[in-house]
Design a protein around this motif. Structure first.
Motif, PDB file in Angstrom:
ATOM      1  N   TYR A   1       0.824  -1.203   0.000  1.00 49.87           N
ATOM      2  CA  TYR A   1       0.000   0.000   0.000  1.00 49.87           C
ATOM      3  C   TYR A   1       0.864   1.261   0.000  1.00 49.87           C
ATOM      4  O   TYR A   1       0.653   2.176  -0.797  1.00 49.87           O
ATOM      5  CB  TYR A   1      -0.948   0.010   1.209  1.00 49.87           C
TER       6      TYR A   1
ATOM      7  N   LYS B   1       1.232   4.031  -2.888  1.00 53.55           N
ATOM      8  CA  LYS B   1       0.902   5.420  -2.531  1.00 53.55           C
ATOM      9  C   LYS B   1       2.056   6.356  -2.901  1.00 53.55           C
ATOM     10  O   LYS B   1       1.837   7.418  -3.491  1.00 53.55           O
ATOM     11  CB  LYS B   1       0.581   5.511  -1.033  1.00 53.55           C
TER      12      LYS B   1
ATOM     13  N   GLU C   1      -3.368  16.600  -8.044  1.00 54.30           N
ATOM     14  CA  GLU C   1      -3.802  15.303  -7.526  1.00 54.30           C
ATOM     15  C   GLU C   1      -3.321  14.206  -8.461  1.00 54.30           C
ATOM     16  O   GLU C   1      -3.188  14.415  -9.667  1.00 54.30           O
ATOM     17  CB  GLU C   1      -5.313  15.243  -7.342  1.00 54.30           C
TER      18      GLU C   1
ATOM     19  N   LYS D   1      -4.558  11.597  -9.767  1.00 50.16           N
ATOM     20  CA  LYS D   1      -5.414  11.165 -10.870  1.00 50.16           C
ATOM     21  C   LYS D   1      -5.294  12.080 -12.085  1.00 50.16           C
ATOM     22  O   LYS D   1      -5.691  11.706 -13.182  1.00 50.16           O
ATOM     23  CB  LYS D   1      -6.867  11.073 -10.414  1.00 50.16           C
TER      24      LYS D   1
ATOM     25  N   CYS E   1      -3.229   2.547 -12.461  1.00 46.85           N
ATOM     26  CA  CYS E   1      -3.332   1.772 -11.226  1.00 46.85           C
ATOM     27  C   CYS E   1      -4.547   0.875 -11.354  1.00 46.85           C
ATOM     28  O   CYS E   1      -5.562   1.274 -11.938  1.00 46.85           O
ATOM     29  CB  CYS E   1      -3.493   2.712 -10.026  1.00 46.85           C
TER      30      CYS E   1
ATOM     31  N   PHE F   1      -8.165   0.780  -6.314  1.00 40.73           N
ATOM     32  CA  PHE F   1      -7.166   1.252  -5.357  1.00 40.73           C
ATOM     33  C   PHE F   1      -7.336   2.743  -5.172  1.00 40.73           C
ATOM     34  O   PHE F   1      -7.407   3.502  -6.119  1.00 40.73           O
ATOM     35  CB  PHE F   1      -5.747   0.952  -5.838  1.00 40.73           C
ATOM     36  N   GLU F   2      -7.428   3.198  -3.952  1.00 41.55           N
ATOM     37  CA  GLU F   2      -7.541   4.608  -3.636  1.00 41.55           C
ATOM     38  C   GLU F   2      -6.476   4.989  -2.625  1.00 41.55           C
ATOM     39  O   GLU F   2      -6.255   4.289  -1.656  1.00 41.55           O
ATOM     40  CB  GLU F   2      -8.925   4.926  -3.050  1.00 41.55           C
ATOM     41  N   VAL F   3      -5.831   6.104  -2.869  1.00 32.69           N
ATOM     42  CA  VAL F   3      -4.875   6.652  -1.911  1.00 32.69           C
ATOM     43  C   VAL F   3      -5.641   7.491  -0.914  1.00 32.69           C
ATOM     44  O   VAL F   3      -6.405   8.357  -1.282  1.00 32.69           O
ATOM     45  CB  VAL F   3      -3.809   7.513  -2.619  1.00 32.69           C
ATOM     46  N   ILE F   4      -5.448   7.185   0.346  1.00 31.58           N
ATOM     47  CA  ILE F   4      -6.146   7.916   1.411  1.00 31.58           C
ATOM     48  C   ILE F   4      -5.185   8.893   2.048  1.00 31.58           C
ATOM     49  O   ILE F   4      -4.060   8.594   2.299  1.00 31.58           O
ATOM     50  CB  ILE F   4      -6.711   6.945   2.475  1.00 31.58           C
TER      51      ILE F   4
END
Length: 94
Positions: A60, A64, A78, A80, A87, A91-94
């Protein structure tokens, strides 16, 4: 990134090593980049900086880091928005 790339991938079987995969990626991309830039000769430095990811938590944080690299460099606001990022969906970067 303008000066380097990051790849995160999983070796599915032992047919190819990380060195084999990186040599192939470098060979192909160097040829294409040199064609685009109308030049010849070495494109990538000879060393690749690879690392073994040992668990899901480390995976992770490595993903990230890779996704946020263009943000950290000030190229986009950002991750994206960086057009050269891929990716796996979900999957999401928090």
């Amino acid at each position: 990134m303008p000066t380097h790339i990051h790849l995160v991938f999983e070796l599915i079987n032992n047919e190819k090593s990380v060195s084999d995969i990186m040599a192939s990626v470098k060979r192909f991309s160097a040829r294409k980049a040199n064609e685009f830039l109308n030049r010849k000769g070495a494109f990538w430095q000879s060393e690749s900086f690879d690392r073994l990811i040992r668990d899901e938590k480390e995976l992770y944080f490595v993903i990230k880091y890779v996704l946020l690299n263009p943000v950290t460099a000030g190229l986009v606001a950002e991750y994206k928005s960086w057009p050269h990022t891929y990716c796996l969906p979900g999957f999401e970067v928090i």
